[in-house]
Scaffold this active site. Structure first.
Site, PDB file in Angstrom:
ATOM      1  N   GLU A 293      19.937 -20.666   9.287  1.00 32.10           N
ATOM      2  CA  GLU A 293      19.743 -22.087   9.522  1.00 32.10           C
ATOM      3  C   GLU A 293      20.952 -22.633  10.291  1.00 32.10           C
ATOM      4  O   GLU A 293      22.086 -22.230  10.056  1.00 32.10           O
ATOM      5  CB  GLU A 293      19.618 -22.795   8.171  1.00 32.10           C
ATOM      6  CG  GLU A 293      19.476 -24.303   8.240  1.00 32.10           C
ATOM      7  CD  GLU A 293      19.596 -24.955   6.878  1.00 32.10           C
ATOM      8  OE1 GLU A 293      18.903 -25.965   6.653  1.00 32.10           O
ATOM      9  OE2 GLU A 293      20.386 -24.474   6.033  1.00 32.10           O
ATOM     10  N   LYS A 352      11.108 -27.136   8.546  1.00 30.29           N
ATOM     11  CA  LYS A 352      11.449 -27.232   7.128  1.00 30.29           C
ATOM     12  C   LYS A 352      10.699 -28.391   6.485  1.00 30.29           C
ATOM     13  O   LYS A 352      10.690 -29.505   7.002  1.00 30.29           O
ATOM     14  CB  LYS A 352      12.965 -27.437   6.989  1.00 30.29           C
ATOM     15  CG  LYS A 352      13.495 -27.397   5.570  1.00 30.29           C
ATOM     16  CD  LYS A 352      15.018 -27.509   5.587  1.00 30.29           C
ATOM     17  CE  LYS A 352      15.622 -27.425   4.200  1.00 30.29           C
ATOM     18  NZ  LYS A 352      17.104 -27.542   4.247  1.00 30.29           N
ATOM     19  N   CYS A 404      16.805 -22.465   3.281  1.00 29.48           N
ATOM     20  CA  CYS A 404      17.932 -22.925   2.465  1.00 29.48           C
ATOM     21  C   CYS A 404      17.473 -23.642   1.190  1.00 29.48           C
ATOM     22  O   CYS A 404      17.059 -23.005   0.229  1.00 29.48           O
ATOM     23  CB  CYS A 404      18.838 -23.814   3.319  1.00 29.48           C
ATOM     24  SG  CYS A 404      20.485 -24.084   2.601  1.00 29.48           S
TER      25      CYS A 404
END
Length: 535
Positions: A293, A352, A404
């Site tokens: 990321e 995301k 994440c």
């Protein structure tokens, strides 16, 4: 009645009687201190330490302090337990922005633990109370994972059990069942110890209570042993050779834009170094390469120079490259994974979906800005959420993506598997949190997810710790922190579903209903008891 006067100049005869009062007050502080220390003990059971078993005495002590007390006392003791646990666990949240947000987060999250404490005190008078109390803990975790602002699941008990004997239960019913087993066993240990002590004093132990205490300890352990056949690292759909690149980040001396470009250049440079080793025959050629990321915070769709750097890296390694980019599209800011083919360029993307409050979007922006304008400058523009599950099809291999923070959310990982993922990648950026325990806590989450869904999990991180995790939760390769490095390994691909994957939210729902049933029973029993007393 005879009254005795105290002669002037002699000590008051009543004064010595105040000493027991002070002793009583000190004794009343013991449960409060024990609750806070039990919370600290629970924290110590979490990574980077491998003391997973300390969670059991932590909950045994918590059971001792709340059992038989009023719900109001349970509320306060639960809050102290939550503070003891969460204050040290989440200290990393204040690394970049100071202690204010850290303390505010802990103060809010500990409220959920306080409510569990109140409920646990209420159900502690019921038969088999460890079951009801453990279910209440999971109900508290379920609530904490959803509210406020989309929830904050960090600190779920299951995430501290990556090295523990209960880990196979993740494959049975996911994070809720694994956490329930640990909490139940802890409460059961206290109940067993209490019954033994009572038996020595009264020479009589109720068989039903003894059986419930014994089963509270034995069933979780037996269940974990029985679940071990569900844990396997055998390939079902062949293998893939995967490369994980950690480019590292520059630490000081650059402005914001220069920092972003340096991070991109670092990852390109490490990929080119890896390509040289592959070309020299020192390492096998990967089927695809995974960057973390924020490896390109410069939008490669809007900046040709960034696109050129990525394209050169992909061509040097001669393999598709998954890049973590910050992209602006249609006026929306997106945290995006981009699959970059060495010949065709960008061919797939994943946005995301579970963005981080106060990190990627700022709730209550005007209020927070009025308190401290520096806090609003950390998130100048809110990120938008994606809407589709992340599964890249890379030359026939389906790679699920949970970026994440998403690794902490059950649904965000599970639906990559239900949409066909044969392995999972968790690209992350932990550089903001320096060398704190955060990266190890997140790595443990990925290990539990590997067992939960029986998938290889890769963890590419900008600054470490990057890792390759087998479907049985074993880390086979890992990097250090704040070093440039890469990992290459042939990993198993799997398509079968564990019971946890198949059941999804059902185990958590069942445990929440158990908690509600126990709480309803306790409230009803209390009302009936008061009515009988009045009569």
């Amino acid at each position: 009645m005879t009254v005795t006067a105290t002669p002037v100049g002699q000590p008051d005869q009543l004064q010595p009687q105040t000493a027991p009062g002070r002793g009583a007050r000190l004794r009343r502080l013991v449960p409060a201190a024990a609750a806070a220390l039990a919370g600290v003990l629970l924290y110590v059971s979490f990574p980077p330490r491998t003391l997973w078993w300390l969670a059991l005495p932590a909950f045994a002590v918590f059971g001792w302090v709340v059992r038989g007390r009023s719900w109001k006392a349970g509320l306060g003791l639960g809050y102290l337990f939550g503070l003891g646990f969460l204050l040290p666990l989440l200290v990393w949240t204040g690394v970049e922005v100071g202690s204010g947000p850290w303390l505010a987060l802990v103060a809010v999250e500990a409220v959920f633990v306080a409510l569990v404490g109140a409920g646990a005190a209420a159900v502690s008078r019921l038969p088999a109370w460890p079951v009801w109390a453990a279910a209440l803990w999971i109900a508290g975790e379920a609530a904490r994972a959803r509210v406020p602002f989309g929830g904050f699941p960090w600190g779920k008990i299951a995430f501290g059990q990556a090295d523990g004997v209960f880990l196979p239960l993740a494959a049975v019913g996911g994070i809720p069942v694994l956490g329930f087993a640990v909490v139940l066993c802890g409460f059961g240990l206290y109940e067993a110890a209490r019954l033994v002590a009572d038996g020595r004093r009264t020479r009589a132990v109720r068989r039903g209570a003894a059986a419930a205490a014994l089963l509270s300890v034995a069933v979780p352990v037996a269940g974990a042993v029985a679940a071990r056949p569900l844990v396997s690292d055998k390939a079902e759909d062949g293998t893939a050779t995967v490369a994980v690149v950690q480019g590292n980040v520059p630490r000081l001396g650059l402005d914001f834009n220069a920092q972003r470009r340096a991070v991109l250049d670092h990852h390109a440079r490490e990929t080119e170094r890896l390509a040289a080793e592959v070309g020299a025959g020192k390492l096998p050629r990967p089927d695809f390469v995974l960057w973390p990321e924020n490896s390109s915070d410069i939008d490669p769709f809007a900046n040709p120079d960034a696109a050129a750097v990525i394209e050169h890296a992909a061509r040097s390694i001669a393999a598709p490259l998954s890049v973590g980019g910050v992209v602006e599209r249609d006026g929306k800011l997106l945290n995006e994974q981009i699959l970059w083919d060495p010949a065709k360029g960008p061919i797939q993307t994943y946005d995301k979906r579970q963005v981080q409050p106060f990190g990627e979007f700022l709730p209550l922006r005007s209020l927070i800005g009025a308190i401290n304008s520096d806090w609003t400058s950390m998130v100048r523009q809110d990120f938008s959420r994606g809407s589709e599950p992340g599964v890249f099809d890379i030359d026939g291999t389906k790679v699920g993506l949970a970026t994440c923070y998403e690794a902490a959310f059950d649904w965000a990982v599970r639906d990559t598997v239900t949409h066909g993922a044969e392995m999972i990648s968790v690209p992350s950026n932990n550089a903001t949190f320096d060398r704190s325990e955060m990266t190890y806590q997140q790595l443990a989450m990925s290990r539990v997810r590997a067992v939960e869904h029986s998938r290889t999990v890769t963890v590419p991180v900008t600054s470490g710790v990057s890792a390759i995790i087998m479907p049985d939760g074993t880390i086979t390769q890992r990097t250090g922190m704040f070093v440039a490095d890469s990992l290459v390994q042939k990993v198993p691909l799997r398509s079968s579903r564990t019971p946890a994957t198949t059941l999804g939210i059902l185990p958590e729902t069942a445990l929440v209903l158990v908690a509600a049933g126990g709480l309803g029973w306790a409230i009803g029993a209390g009302i009936r008891g008061r009515r009988s007393g009045d009569a």
